[in-house]
Design an enzyme around this catalytic site. Sequence first.
Site, PDB file in Angstrom:
ATOM      1  N   GLU A  37       1.374  -1.029   0.493  1.00 18.55           N
ATOM      2  CA  GLU A  37       0.117   0.374  -0.235  1.00 18.55           C
ATOM      3  C   GLU A  37       0.902   1.157  -0.080  1.00 18.55           C
ATOM      4  O   GLU A  37       0.741   2.318  -0.349  1.00 18.55           O
ATOM      5  CB  GLU A  37      -0.949  -0.275   1.338  1.00 18.55           C
ATOM      6  CG  GLU A  37      -2.391   0.918   0.747  1.00 18.55           C
ATOM      7  CD  GLU A  37      -3.739   0.858   1.679  1.00 18.55           C
ATOM      8  OE1 GLU A  37      -3.869  -0.481   1.616  1.00 18.55           O
ATOM      9  OE2 GLU A  37      -3.074   0.947   2.913  1.00 18.55           O
ATOM     10  N   HIS A  85       6.984 -27.349   1.704  1.00 17.58           N
ATOM     11  CA  HIS A  85       6.298 -28.573   1.232  1.00 17.58           C
ATOM     12  C   HIS A  85       5.249 -27.714   0.197  1.00 17.58           C
ATOM     13  O   HIS A  85       4.440 -28.503  -0.127  1.00 17.58           O
ATOM     14  CB  HIS A  85       6.114 -29.219   2.182  1.00 17.58           C
ATOM     15  CG  HIS A  85       6.907 -30.021   3.292  1.00 17.58           C
ATOM     16  ND1 HIS A  85       8.035 -31.240   2.895  1.00 17.58           N
ATOM     17  CD2 HIS A  85       7.857 -29.048   4.669  1.00 17.58           C
ATOM     18  CE1 HIS A  85       8.737 -31.260   3.763  1.00 17.58           C
ATOM     19  NE2 HIS A  85       8.875 -30.012   4.403  1.00 17.58           N
ATOM     20  N   LYS A  96     -13.503   1.898  -3.480  1.00 15.42           N
ATOM     21  CA  LYS A  96     -14.824   1.555  -2.437  1.00 15.42           C
ATOM     22  C   LYS A  96     -15.683   2.632  -3.536  1.00 15.42           C
ATOM     23  O   LYS A  96     -16.861   2.388  -2.797  1.00 15.42           O
ATOM     24  CB  LYS A  96     -13.964   2.744  -1.690  1.00 15.42           C
ATOM     25  CG  LYS A  96     -13.136   1.976  -0.575  1.00 15.42           C
ATOM     26  CD  LYS A  96     -12.835   3.650   0.917  1.00 15.42           C
ATOM     27  CE  LYS A  96     -11.822   2.334   1.455  1.00 15.42           C
ATOM     28  NZ  LYS A  96     -11.556   4.227   2.759  1.00 15.42           N
TER      29      LYS A  96
HETATM   30  O1  LIG Z   1      -9.085   2.190  10.392  1.00 20.32           O
HETATM   31  P1  LIG Z   1      -9.674   2.658   8.221  1.00 20.32           P
HETATM   32  O2  LIG Z   1     -10.022   3.812   8.448  1.00 20.32           O
HETATM   33  O3  LIG Z   1     -10.976   1.576   8.903  1.00 20.32           O
HETATM   34  O4  LIG Z   1      -9.599   2.213   7.424  1.00 20.32           O
HETATM   35  C1  LIG Z   1      -8.439   1.262   7.302  1.00 20.32           C
HETATM   36  C2  LIG Z   1      -7.930   0.324   5.555  1.00 20.32           C
HETATM   37  O5  LIG Z   1      -9.112   0.931   5.420  1.00 20.32           O
HETATM   38  C3  LIG Z   1      -7.809   1.449   3.611  1.00 20.32           C
HETATM   39  O6  LIG Z   1      -8.501   0.903   2.751  1.00 20.32           O
HETATM   40  C4  LIG Z   1      -7.060   2.441   3.338  1.00 20.32           C
HETATM   41  O7  LIG Z   1      -6.263   1.964   2.673  1.00 20.32           O
HETATM   42  C5  LIG Z   1      -6.148   0.957   4.461  1.00 20.32           C
HETATM   43  O8  LIG Z   1      -4.798   2.207   4.828  1.00 20.32           O
HETATM   44  C6  LIG Z   1      -6.546   0.991   5.896  1.00 20.32           C
HETATM   45  O9  LIG Z   1      -5.520   1.060   7.217  1.00 20.32           O
END
Ligand SMILES: O=P(O)(O)OC[C@H]1O[C@H](O)[C@H](O)[C@@H](O)[C@@H]1O
Length: 625
Positions: free
Chosen positions: A404, A433, A538
Amino acid sequence: MASISGIFSSSPTLKSQKPLLKPTNSLRRDSFTFPTRSRLFDRSFSLGSTHSVAREISAELSKTDDGVLKEAKKKKGLEKDPRALWDRYVDWFYQHKDLGLFLDVSRVGFTGEFVAEMEPRFQAAFQAMEELEKGAIANPDEGRMVGHYWLRNSQLAPNSFLRSQIDKTLDAVCKFADDVISGKIKPPPSSAEGRFTQILSVGIGGSALGPQFVAEALAPDNPPLKIRFIDNTDPAGIDHQIAQLGSELASTLVIVISKSGGTPETRNGLLEVQKAFREAGLEFAKQGVAVTQENSLLDNTARIEGWLARFPMFDWVGGRTSEMSAVGLLPAALQGIDIREMLSGASLMDEANRITVVRNNPAALLALCWYWASDGIGSKDMVVLPYKDSLLLFSRYLQQLVMESLGKEFDLDGNRVNQGLTVYGNKGSTDQHAYIQQLREGVHNFFATFIEVLRDRPPGHDWELEPGVTCGDYLFGMLQGTRSALYANDRESVTVTVQEVTPRSVGALIALYERAVGIYASLVHINAYHQPGVEAGKKAAGEVLALQKRVLAVLNEASCKEPVEPLTLDEVADRCHAPGDIEMIYKIIAHMAANDRALIAEGSCGSPRSIKVFLGECNVDELYA
Ligand SMILES: O=P(O)(O)OC[C@H]1O[C@H](O)[C@H](O)[C@@H](O)[C@@H]1O
């Protein structure tokens, strides 16, 4: 009830202040003092400009022709003469005495010429890191400071406000964990146990991977509280975790972790857990703990509903580097893991990584190896092989930290570079293995990282399963054998050795890789601290759910007719005004049909053109909504 809401002070974030600031070009970063908050903002922004000096140097250097690398590689195969190899081993061997950590880079073939060529880039990277640690806006796209290094040495934080935020949070985490473990903070009286016995951690990505890795690596055999994780929006997975808790749900501390406080998977996990609490006649708020940024959706929910406790996540700590914040420290402390030792291991490693001589800086050595082995463009994958069961999740943890951070389309100047470094691996000797056959003889698209742990078992527990040989000797032999066999076939490897798996060494390992990622990012001139690519997925997921709502409305309308009007996919797509989305509409309907939420009147999902679909129940109210 433990209330730590005082930690959530109402101070504005640096980000919200940024538009008010005027950039300066001052380079005199050492001469600043910070008596007031406004001075702090001035400073951070001027350091942002200073940081851009290192960026400019790095930009210039990254234009350097990498012909040297190619030439050096062509000229020099890997050293095979055993004495010369031994010399190389000793010459480049790195040891950190206090941490009992060693790094062997001798099985990576970089040349002296290459190291010399890279020197200016390393110096630029060290300068950028120094500026980052002093509070520069090292994540320019998001206008954020990058402060995970301050978490293990708050004295480094650029001002007293941040320092006290860090110290207060750490104290609050320790106190809360002590009170829960000692039974001072208890679940409601309905719990048969009379004290908390389980942790259910709800979070994803950086809000899960660190806690999972640390739990697997360090939790004692009989921890004061056992931990389970919900790290997905898979209903069956969630049901499984809740079912496994059974009646112990009443003595479960639910820690909901989300930096942003708005991640859908985490929200869904929370809603599912809250439903389970309602169905069991339990009051969730009395057992819920939130770890999130001040005023996030999650923070506000927890505050309004009066959850047991809230702990802060800071704007200047990225999810994938948050293990040493409340995100990782709270679950670890509740399992009886010595978090101050973890912090101290990380802090010692950070100190070592501030040395500006590449061969004496373990993170720089790793970055050098990554650059050499993957041509500075991620042309080879990094296979991580810890020879220790408890470190199984290290490669999964590193996957997010490395991929990332480094997997970026554009460099800091907006040039398309499609950078990255692929990470995978489980553990040795298990993987011998499974897929090491291909590593040894198949496609040559990787370099390996062995993680070696010298201590096999706690003292006094070992025995010889055959004369002169213990079970751990086999594990040792397997590691050494694989390392040699790969090298003999020109497969490069790095070996990181620790004495034991302890809170200190795990803290050090995390710190080592965090810094290696930061340095490598400078070498290839990218921003390691944002993740714009994640947003695309997203956004697309949100669009699918919005389309599903339209499909449902169309099907509902047709299903409310007398007689019911089953629709073809084309008809659904037309009525949704989304003919171009017909494939997605088919997938939505097939998913709903598999979950008994849509009925197939004609045809089958296996022949998409043939199906006619309707809803089993029509909702008249929705028609007029
Ligand atoms: O901690 P949060 O805000 O719920 O985010 C959780 C995760 O979501 C995202 O998709 C980011 O790419 C991550 O870097 C992050 O750790």
